[in-house]
Every structure is written in structure tokens, then in C-alpha cells.
Design an enzyme around this catalytic site. Structure first.
Site, PDB file in Angstrom:
ATOM      1  N   SER A  16       1.307  -0.973   0.266  1.00  0.00           N
ATOM      2  CA  SER A  16      -0.051   0.063  -0.333  1.00  0.00           C
ATOM      3  C   SER A  16       0.675   1.167  -0.445  1.00  0.00           C
ATOM      4  O   SER A  16       1.713   1.542   1.446  1.00  0.00           O
ATOM      5  CB  SER A  16      -0.690   0.287   1.359  1.00  0.00           C
ATOM      6  OG  SER A  16      -1.397   1.145   1.533  1.00  0.00           O
ATOM      7  N   HIS A  43      -1.461  -1.576  -4.467  1.00  0.00           N
ATOM      8  CA  HIS A  43      -2.095  -1.073  -3.654  1.00  0.00           C
ATOM      9  C   HIS A  43      -2.883   0.594  -3.529  1.00  0.00           C
ATOM     10  O   HIS A  43      -2.101   1.379  -2.581  1.00  0.00           O
ATOM     11  CB  HIS A  43      -2.483  -2.012  -1.819  1.00  0.00           C
ATOM     12  CG  HIS A  43      -3.922  -1.628  -1.013  1.00  0.00           C
ATOM     13  ND1 HIS A  43      -4.966  -1.925  -2.017  1.00  0.00           N
ATOM     14  CD2 HIS A  43      -4.464  -0.854  -0.614  1.00  0.00           C
ATOM     15  CE1 HIS A  43      -6.030  -1.988  -0.528  1.00  0.00           C
ATOM     16  NE2 HIS A  43      -5.917  -1.155  -0.246  1.00  0.00           N
ATOM     17  N   ASP A  97      -5.115   3.892  -2.517  1.00  0.00           N
ATOM     18  CA  ASP A  97      -5.869   3.874  -1.294  1.00  0.00           C
ATOM     19  C   ASP A  97      -6.521   5.824  -1.216  1.00  0.00           C
ATOM     20  O   ASP A  97      -6.068   6.294  -1.081  1.00  0.00           O
ATOM     21  CB  ASP A  97      -5.395   3.925   0.493  1.00  0.00           C
ATOM     22  CG  ASP A  97      -5.668   2.663   0.848  1.00  0.00           C
ATOM     23  OD1 ASP A  97      -5.923   1.715   1.138  1.00  0.00           O
ATOM     24  OD2 ASP A  97      -4.286   2.059   1.376  1.00  0.00           O
ATOM     25  N   MET A 130      -9.353   8.218  -0.167  1.00  0.00           N
ATOM     26  CA  MET A 130      -9.946   8.275   0.893  1.00  0.00           C
ATOM     27  C   MET A 130     -10.471  10.210   0.691  1.00  0.00           C
ATOM     28  O   MET A 130      -9.430  11.074   0.500  1.00  0.00           O
ATOM     29  CB  MET A 130      -9.410   8.219   2.405  1.00  0.00           C
ATOM     30  CG  MET A 130      -9.139   6.970   2.621  1.00  0.00           C
ATOM     31  SD  MET A 130      -7.767   7.071   4.404  1.00  0.00           S
ATOM     32  CE  MET A 130      -7.043   5.112   4.167  1.00  0.00           C
ATOM     33  N   MET A 175     -11.735  -6.580   5.836  1.00  0.00           N
ATOM     34  CA  MET A 175     -11.140  -5.142   5.828  1.00  0.00           C
ATOM     35  C   MET A 175     -11.181  -5.595   7.440  1.00  0.00           C
ATOM     36  O   MET A 175     -11.634  -6.379   8.089  1.00  0.00           O
ATOM     37  CB  MET A 175     -11.834  -3.612   6.221  1.00  0.00           C
ATOM     38  CG  MET A 175     -11.881  -2.671   5.228  1.00  0.00           C
ATOM     39  SD  MET A 175      -9.944  -2.509   4.643  1.00  0.00           S
ATOM     40  CE  MET A 175      -9.833  -1.767   5.564  1.00  0.00           C
TER      41      MET A 175
HETATM   42  C1  DX5 Z   1      -6.740   1.392   5.762  1.00  0.00           C
HETATM   43  C2  DX5 Z   1      -6.246   1.642   4.037  1.00  0.00           C
HETATM   44  C3  DX5 Z   1      -4.953   0.162   3.765  1.00  0.00           C
HETATM   45  C4  DX5 Z   1      -3.597   0.083   4.604  1.00  0.00           C
HETATM   46  C5  DX5 Z   1      -2.920  -0.822   5.356  1.00  0.00           C
HETATM   47  O1  DX5 Z   1      -7.760   2.638   5.689  1.00  0.00           O
HETATM   48  O2  DX5 Z   1      -7.517   0.233   3.295  1.00  0.00           O
HETATM   49  O3  DX5 Z   1      -4.408  -0.093   2.672  1.00  0.00           O
HETATM   50  O4  DX5 Z   1      -2.786   1.018   3.824  1.00  0.00           O
HETATM   51  O5  DX5 Z   1      -1.727  -0.060   5.894  1.00  0.00           O
HETATM   52  P1  DX5 Z   1      -1.112  -0.960   7.010  1.00  0.00           P
HETATM   53  O6  DX5 Z   1      -0.872  -2.225   6.776  1.00  0.00           O
HETATM   54  O7  DX5 Z   1      -0.049  -0.142   7.635  1.00  0.00           O
HETATM   55  O8  DX5 Z   1      -2.214  -1.277   8.510  1.00  0.00           O
HETATM   56 ZN    ZN Z   2      -6.991  -0.205   1.181  1.00  0.00          ZN
END
Ligand code: DX5
Ligand code: ZN
Length: 221
Positions: free
Chosen positions: A11, A36, A38, A40, A140
Site C-alpha cells: 500500500s 494498492h 487507498d 480517502m 478489512m
Molecule cells: C486502511 C487502508 C489500508 C492501509 C493498510 O484504511 O485501507 O490499505 O494502507 O496499512 P497497514 O498495512 O499499515 O495497516
Molecule cells: Zn486499502
């Protein structure tokens, strides 16, 4: 089924945004399978990450498919924009979609692979009528919004239930785990039915991110 290597999707939320090109190259040169991303919006989740122009910039460097995770309200408004920005897999949150069936089909018609992300408090059984429409379920394992959170232990039980549903209804749909994944829980997650692992902090806070990716990739599913 013969054992195979997991899909690893680092990510970039945990990357250095001032050196994003460098960090995408790092993923290009690693054992990772996907990248990945993300997204938001500060409404579906209590944080704002980055949007379409940054995704486009990532796409210019990426030599692996972009696994785009939308943590936004009304994702159906932006599907074509995300395709144009370079999404290969496009995952929407179950909780953000009033007309999930329509949205998943629209994603596929635009030429992307549709995914459904599901929050820790949403029963996985609610996916029963949608599994076959998705290429990917993003389970999740933290409440979405931030990198670096701790893995929620109830995910183990949820993963077993999701795996059973998936095997019954849509064996080709992949299960991806997102949040708090590290070298301690990776093997167990794959043994419990995960196909793909997202990892942010575990990769980018490591002294050697490529080695961290390689260590996740050594496990089998
Ligand atoms: C959280 C994101 C994840 C995040 C995971 O809301 O959807 O993809 O980047 O990060 P780690 O692996 O640090 O928990
Ligand atoms: Zn994510």
C-alpha cells in the site's frame, strides 16, 4: 488445489509521498504483484489521502496492476475517472453503495476488475448475493482510514466464514486482507483462506522494503 504463492499488494499510503516515483519503482523491482492505492475522501472515512491526479502520477511509473481501494461516498460517480487515471482493479466499500450490483457491473463494463471492501462490523454473510459479481473481496482487518493500525482479532473468524461462502458460491473470487498485515499473521491468513495480502507499514517502515515484500511472498496459500 496445489499450493501457490500469495498475491502481495503493497500500500503506497505508507510510502514517502515526496518520493512517490521512487517508492513505486521499489515496488516494480520487488516480488509484489499489485500496487494498492487507498483513496480517502474525509467523509466515508475520517481521513483524506490522495485523489485522481496522484493516481495518474503513480500510473506513469507503475509496471504492476493498480489495486485501487475507494473509501469514498458515492463511488459510482467516479468510476470512469478512476479507469482513466489507470485503475486495473477497482474496489468499492459495501457500506458506501446503495446499488452495489449496478456499481459492480458498471466497473466491469468499463474494463476494470470489480471488488467489494467490507468493514470489520459488517457481517460477511451480507455478501452472499454479491460474491459472484466481484473478482475480489477486500476483507478489512482494521477500521479503514489510516495505515499502521493493529489487526482486529475477530478477522480470523470472519475470514473462515467468508472463505466458506466464497468456496460455495464463487470459487474464482479472490479474498484480500487489508490492515495490520505483517510477517507474524501472514502465514495464518493464507492458511485460513486469504489469496492476497495488502501491507503498508510492514513494507514501507521496514529497513529493507523489498525484503519485507519478499518475506510475505514466501508463504503459500
Ligand atoms: C486502511 C487502508 C489500508 C492501509 C493498510 O484504511 O485501507 O490499505 O494502507 O496499512 P497497514 O498495512 O499499515 O495497516
Ligand atoms: Zn486499502
Amino acid at each position: 488445489m496445489p499450493a501457490s504463492a500469495p498475491i502481495i499488494s503493497p500500500s503506497v499510503l505508507s510510502a514517502d509521498f515526496a518520493h512517490l516515483g521512487r517508492d513505486v519503482e521499489l515496488i516494480n523491482d520487488s516480488d509484489a504483484d499489485w500496487i494498492h492505492c487507498d483513496i480517502m475522501d474525509g467523509r466515508f472515512v475520517p481521513n483524506i489521502s490522495f485523489g485522481l491526479p496522484v493516481l495518474q502520477a503513480i500510473k506513469r511509473y507503475a509496471r504492476k496492476p493498480l489495486d485501487v481501494h475507494l473509501m469514498i461516498v458515492e463511488p459510482e460517480k467516479y468510476l470512469e475517472d478512476f479507469r482513466k487515471a489507470g485503475a486495473d482493479l477497482l474496489t468499492v466499500q459495501y457500506e458506501a453503495c446503495t446499488h452495489l450490483n449496478r456499481t459492480l457491473h458498471a466497473i466491469r463494463e468499463l474494463g476494470m476488475r470489480p471488488g467489494i471492501a467490507i468493514n470489520p462490523a459488517t457481517p460477511v454473510e451480507l455478501l452472499r448475493d454479491s460474491l459472484a459479481d466481484a473478482d475480489l473481496i477486500l476483507l478489512m482487518s482494521v477500521n479503514p482510514g489510516f495505515g499502521g493500525q493493529s489487526f482486529i482479532a475477530n478477522t480470523w473468524n470472519r475470514l473462515q466464514r467468508l472463505r466458506a461462502l466464497r468456496d460455495e458460491l464463487s470459487p474464482d473470487t479472490l479474498i484480500e486482507i487489508d490492515g495490520g498485515v505483517n510477517d507474524q499473521n501472514a502465514a495464518g491468513l493464507l492458511a485460513h483462506g486469504a489469496d492476497a495480502l495488502v501491507a503498508g507499514n510492514f513494507v514501507f517502515k521496514a529497513a529493507d522494503p523489498r525484503a519485507a515484500i519478499a518475506s510475505l511472498k514466501t508463504h503459500t496459500r
